[in-house]
Structures are given as C-alpha cells and as structure tokens.
Write a protein that holds these residues in place. Structure first.
Motif, short mmCIF file in Angstrom:
data_model
loop_
_atom_site.label_atom_id
_atom_site.label_comp_id
_atom_site.label_asym_id
_atom_site.label_seq_id
_atom_site.Cartn_x
_atom_site.Cartn_y
_atom_site.Cartn_z
N VAL A 16 49.52 84.56 59.88
CA VAL A 16 50.76 84.03 59.33
C VAL A 16 51.56 85.14 58.66
N LYS A 17 52.84 84.87 58.44
CA LYS A 17 53.71 85.78 57.69
C LYS A 17 54.65 84.90 56.90
N SER A 18 54.29 84.62 55.66
CA SER A 18 55.09 83.76 54.81
C SER A 18 56.40 84.46 54.45
N GLY A 19 57.52 83.80 54.68
CA GLY A 19 58.81 84.40 54.37
C GLY A 19 59.35 85.32 55.44
N GLY A 20 58.57 85.60 56.47
CA GLY A 20 59.02 86.50 57.53
C GLY A 20 59.15 87.93 57.06
N SER A 21 59.38 88.84 57.98
CA SER A 21 59.52 90.27 57.68
C SER A 21 60.97 90.63 57.43
N VAL A 22 61.14 91.70 56.67
CA VAL A 22 62.46 92.28 56.45
C VAL A 22 62.72 93.33 57.53
N ILE A 23 63.94 93.32 58.06
CA ILE A 23 64.38 94.31 59.05
C ILE A 23 65.63 94.97 58.50
N PRO A 24 65.74 96.29 58.46
CA PRO A 24 64.74 97.25 58.94
C PRO A 24 63.68 97.54 57.87
N GLN A 25 62.49 97.91 58.31
CA GLN A 25 61.45 98.40 57.42
C GLN A 25 61.80 99.85 57.10
N ALA A 26 61.59 100.29 55.89
CA ALA A 26 61.98 101.64 55.48
C ALA A 26 61.30 102.73 56.31
N SER A 27 60.09 102.48 56.75
CA SER A 27 59.33 103.51 57.44
C SER A 27 59.51 103.51 58.96
N GLU A 28 60.31 102.59 59.50
CA GLU A 28 60.42 102.39 60.94
C GLU A 28 59.05 102.13 61.56
N ALA A 29 58.18 101.47 60.80
CA ALA A 29 56.87 101.05 61.30
C ALA A 29 56.87 99.54 61.36
#
Length: 143
Positions: free
Chosen positions: A111-124
């Motif tokens: 799971v990923k609660s809240g979803g991911s932020v785009i862009p990630q600072a590290s480009e990973a």
C-alpha cells in the motif's frame, strides 16, 4: 512597413525572414509589447517572458514554468511545486526519452497511503510498503 502587436503572453520570433508571435511556454507571462515584424533579431522565450508564479490545476512550478502533472496525479494549489499520485499508487521514474514520471499501482500486498509526491527530489522511484494479512510476511515480492 506595417507592424502588428503580439497579444499578451506572446513574443516576437524571427525565422529566416519570417516573423511570428509565439506563446510563452509553461504558463509564463508577458505584456503585449512585442511587434512583428520586429527590428533586428528575434526575441527569446526565456528573456521575453516572465517566470510563472502560479499554475492552473494539475500543473506544478518547476524552473519558472508550469509543468503538467503526470496522468493520474493531481495538484490544486496555484504555487505547488509537486503533484500527488492517488492512494496506493507510487511515483515511478523512467530514464527513457529524457526522463519522465508516472503513477503506478502498488503491487499486490503493498500500500501507499496518501500516494507519492511527483517529482521526487532524487529522481528515484518511490515505493509502497508491505500490507500482509496477520500471520503472513513480505518476502520482497509477495505476502
């Protein structure tokens, strides 16, 4: 010679002997002061247009321009510098074609609660966390 004034948010571009009004990129802005044909050389988008300070929904600020959020991600704050994937989706970075972000579904059992932020600072790429039923454990690929 007859001249025309480019509309607001357009700059004067010269290509060979032809002049045209070109839109400022990335929701950047410009007063209606450019004329075509101009005198001398072409204007430049980076010099003629002013950096954006706010964006429309589903865009984020990056380098003074508004960038469209990847499919499935959203942004509703005008001064946002990121978009967000929906719950149970993570930010995936792909190096192909100069690099791009996408929202991908979490693998089964994660799971990923809240979803991911785009862009990630590290480009990973981001990741999801294990969510195994009681008595089960995550072996790295499944519960």
């Amino acid at each position: 010679a007859t001249t025309c004034t480019c509309a607001a948010n357009y700059w004067a571009k010269k290509s060979g002997s032809t002049w045209s009004c070109e839109a400022c990129s990335g929701q950047r802005t410009k007063d209606a002061t450019s004329t075509v044909p101009g005198s001398g050389s072409s204007e430049d988008d980076d010099d003629a247009c002013v950096d954006a300070t706010s964006c429309t929904d589903n865009h984020y600020l990056s380098g003074g321009e508004c960038v469209a959020c990847p499919d499935d991600s959203t942004s509703t704050e005008p001064a946002s510098t990121a978009c967000r994937c929906p719950d149970n989706e993570y930010a995936e970075w792909s190096n192909g074609g100069g690099g791009s972000w996408s929202c991908e579904s979490c693998p089964d059992g994660t799971v990923k609660s809240g979803g991911s932020v785009i862009p990630q600072a590290s480009e990973a790429s981001d990741s999801c966390i294990a969510n195994c039923a009681s008595g089960k454990y995550w072996d790295g690929s499944a519960c």
